[in-house]
Design a protein around this motif. Structure first.
Motif, mmCIF file in Angstrom:
data_model
loop_
_atom_site.group_PDB
_atom_site.id
_atom_site.type_symbol
_atom_site.label_atom_id
_atom_site.label_comp_id
_atom_site.label_asym_id
_atom_site.label_seq_id
_atom_site.Cartn_x
_atom_site.Cartn_y
_atom_site.Cartn_z
ATOM 1 N N SER A 1 0.843 -1.199 0.000
ATOM 2 C CA SER A 1 0.000 0.000 0.000
ATOM 3 C C SER A 1 0.872 1.241 0.000
ATOM 4 C CB SER A 1 -0.950 0.000 1.197
ATOM 5 O OG SER A 1 -0.243 0.213 2.385
ATOM 6 N N ASN A 2 0.307 2.295 -0.518
ATOM 7 C CA ASN A 2 1.003 3.566 -0.643
ATOM 8 C C ASN A 2 1.360 4.084 0.754
ATOM 9 O OD1 ASN A 2 1.712 6.218 -1.094
ATOM 10 N ND2 ASN A 2 0.179 6.523 -2.668
ATOM 11 N N PRO A 3 2.631 4.325 1.038
ATOM 12 C CA PRO A 3 3.017 4.796 2.377
ATOM 13 C C PRO A 3 2.445 6.167 2.720
ATOM 14 C CG PRO A 3 4.914 4.763 0.917
ATOM 15 C CD PRO A 3 3.787 4.134 0.175
ATOM 16 N N VAL A 4 2.171 6.989 1.736
ATOM 17 C CA VAL A 4 1.581 8.303 2.007
ATOM 18 C C VAL A 4 0.157 8.136 2.513
ATOM 19 C CG1 VAL A 4 0.880 10.492 0.965
ATOM 20 C CG2 VAL A 4 3.048 9.463 0.341
ATOM 21 N N VAL B 1 -0.929 12.017 8.979
ATOM 22 C CA VAL B 1 0.057 13.102 9.056
ATOM 23 C C VAL B 1 0.778 13.273 7.713
ATOM 24 C CG1 VAL B 1 2.153 13.898 10.207
ATOM 25 C CG2 VAL B 1 0.335 12.821 11.533
ATOM 26 N N THR B 2 1.150 12.162 7.077
ATOM 27 C CA THR B 2 1.837 12.289 5.794
ATOM 28 C C THR B 2 0.911 12.850 4.720
ATOM 29 O OG1 THR B 2 1.375 9.973 5.247
ATOM 30 C CG2 THR B 2 3.509 10.467 6.265
ATOM 31 N N ARG B 3 -0.377 12.490 4.772
ATOM 32 C CA ARG B 3 -1.322 13.066 3.814
ATOM 33 C C ARG B 3 -1.475 14.564 4.047
ATOM 34 N NH1 ARG B 3 -6.434 9.255 4.181
ATOM 35 N NH2 ARG B 3 -5.516 8.774 6.178
ATOM 36 N N LEU B 4 -1.494 14.973 5.310
ATOM 37 C CA LEU B 4 -1.604 16.391 5.640
ATOM 38 C C LEU B 4 -0.369 17.156 5.172
ATOM 39 C CD1 LEU B 4 -3.399 18.466 7.163
ATOM 40 C CD2 LEU B 4 -2.005 17.982 9.169
ATOM 41 N N ILE B 5 0.793 16.597 5.397
ATOM 42 C CA ILE B 5 2.039 17.241 4.954
ATOM 43 C C ILE B 5 2.071 17.350 3.436
ATOM 44 C CG2 ILE B 5 4.543 16.931 4.811
ATOM 45 C CD1 ILE B 5 4.373 15.735 7.668
ATOM 46 N N LEU B 6 1.658 16.284 2.738
ATOM 47 C CA LEU B 6 1.612 16.336 1.276
ATOM 48 C C LEU B 6 0.627 17.402 0.808
ATOM 49 C CD1 LEU B 6 2.448 15.214 -1.482
ATOM 50 C CD2 LEU B 6 0.562 13.578 -1.266
ATOM 51 N N GLY B 7 -0.511 17.507 1.467
ATOM 52 C CA GLY B 7 -1.494 18.531 1.106
ATOM 53 C C GLY B 7 -0.948 19.934 1.265
ATOM 54 N N PHE B 8 -0.279 20.192 2.387
ATOM 55 C CA PHE B 8 0.320 21.515 2.598
ATOM 56 C C PHE B 8 1.424 21.792 1.573
ATOM 57 C CE2 PHE B 8 -1.172 21.484 7.186
ATOM 58 C CZ PHE B 8 -2.132 22.462 6.968
ATOM 59 N N ALA B 9 2.191 20.767 1.227
ATOM 60 C CA ALA B 9 3.244 20.937 0.221
ATOM 61 C C ALA B 9 2.645 21.278 -1.142
ATOM 62 C CB ALA B 9 4.092 19.670 0.133
ATOM 63 N N VAL B 10 1.545 20.618 -1.488
ATOM 64 C CA VAL B 10 0.893 20.899 -2.769
ATOM 65 C C VAL B 10 0.342 22.317 -2.791
ATOM 66 C CG1 VAL B 10 -1.042 20.273 -4.263
ATOM 67 C CG2 VAL B 10 0.407 18.492 -3.295
ATOM 68 N N VAL B 11 -0.287 22.744 -1.703
ATOM 69 C CA VAL B 11 -0.817 24.113 -1.643
ATOM 70 C C VAL B 11 0.319 25.125 -1.752
ATOM 71 C CG1 VAL B 11 -1.981 25.777 -0.137
ATOM 72 C CG2 VAL B 11 -2.906 23.486 -0.408
ATOM 73 N N GLY B 12 1.441 24.859 -1.084
ATOM 74 C CA GLY B 12 2.594 25.750 -1.182
ATOM 75 C C GLY B 12 3.148 25.815 -2.595
ATOM 76 N N LEU B 13 3.227 24.666 -3.263
ATOM 77 C CA LEU B 13 3.695 24.647 -4.653
ATOM 78 C C LEU B 13 2.724 25.373 -5.569
ATOM 79 C CD1 LEU B 13 5.044 20.992 -4.978
ATOM 80 C CD2 LEU B 13 6.377 23.106 -5.013
ATOM 81 N N MET B 14 1.430 25.242 -5.302
ATOM 82 C CA MET B 14 0.437 25.956 -6.109
ATOM 83 C C MET B 14 0.603 27.466 -5.940
ATOM 84 S SD MET B 14 -2.883 23.519 -5.544
ATOM 85 C CE MET B 14 -4.027 24.658 -6.291
ATOM 86 N N TYR C 1 1.204 12.129 -8.859
ATOM 87 C CA TYR C 1 0.743 11.315 -7.738
ATOM 88 C C TYR C 1 -0.074 10.121 -8.223
ATOM 89 C CZ TYR C 1 -0.756 9.922 -3.150
ATOM 90 O OH TYR C 1 -0.967 9.192 -2.013
ATOM 91 N N THR C 2 -0.824 10.274 -9.295
ATOM 92 C CA THR C 2 -1.565 9.151 -9.858
ATOM 93 C C THR C 2 -0.607 8.072 -10.338
ATOM 94 O OG1 THR C 2 -3.345 10.624 -10.542
ATOM 95 C CG2 THR C 2 -3.245 8.483 -11.611
ATOM 96 N N ARG C 3 0.450 8.473 -10.994
ATOM 97 C CA ARG C 3 1.458 7.504 -11.451
ATOM 98 C C ARG C 3 2.178 6.863 -10.265
ATOM 99 N NH1 ARG C 3 3.404 7.573 -16.774
ATOM 100 N NH2 ARG C 3 5.466 7.125 -15.941
ATOM 101 N N TYR C 4 2.484 7.649 -9.228
ATOM 102 C CA TYR C 4 3.146 7.130 -8.033
ATOM 103 C C TYR C 4 2.244 6.132 -7.318
ATOM 104 C CZ TYR C 4 4.937 7.104 -3.239
ATOM 105 O OH TYR C 4 5.396 6.718 -2.018
ATOM 106 N N ASP C 5 0.979 6.461 -7.172
ATOM 107 C CA ASP C 5 0.045 5.588 -6.479
ATOM 108 C C ASP C 5 -0.176 4.289 -7.250
ATOM 109 O OD1 ASP C 5 -1.701 5.128 -4.240
ATOM 110 O OD2 ASP C 5 -3.377 5.380 -5.642
#
Length: 73
Positions: free
Chosen positions: A3-6, A11-24, A63-67
């Motif tokens: 399974s996808n570790p994210v 917490v990892t999903r939240l961190i990824l979400g904040f990272a995506v918003v920052g990149l946006m 992320y779709t390709r990673y998942d």
């Protein structure tokens, strides 16, 4: 099945979400400046929106390709 570790941890999903918003925000700022210099402040807003949308689409594609790597069915 692996399974996808994210997706395993909130917490990892939240961190990824904040990272995506920052990149946006960063991607939007990159396009907002040239748009605003060409046609004014309203065009800057459009540039911000377009830049954020481009970053979102690229991250969603990645992320779709990673998942898919963890889908062994």
């Amino acid at each position: 099945m692996a399974s996808n570790p994210v997706e395993q941890n909130v917490v990892t999903r939240l961190i990824l979400g904040f990272a995506v918003v920052g990149l946006m925000a960063a991607g939007g700022a990159v396009l907002a400046r040239p748009f605003a210099s060409l046609a004014g402040p309203a065009a800057g807003f459009i540039g911000m929106f377009v830049g954020a949308l481009v970053v979102f689409v690229l991250v969603a594609w990645w992320y779709t390709r990673y998942d898919a790597l963890f889908d062994t069915d």
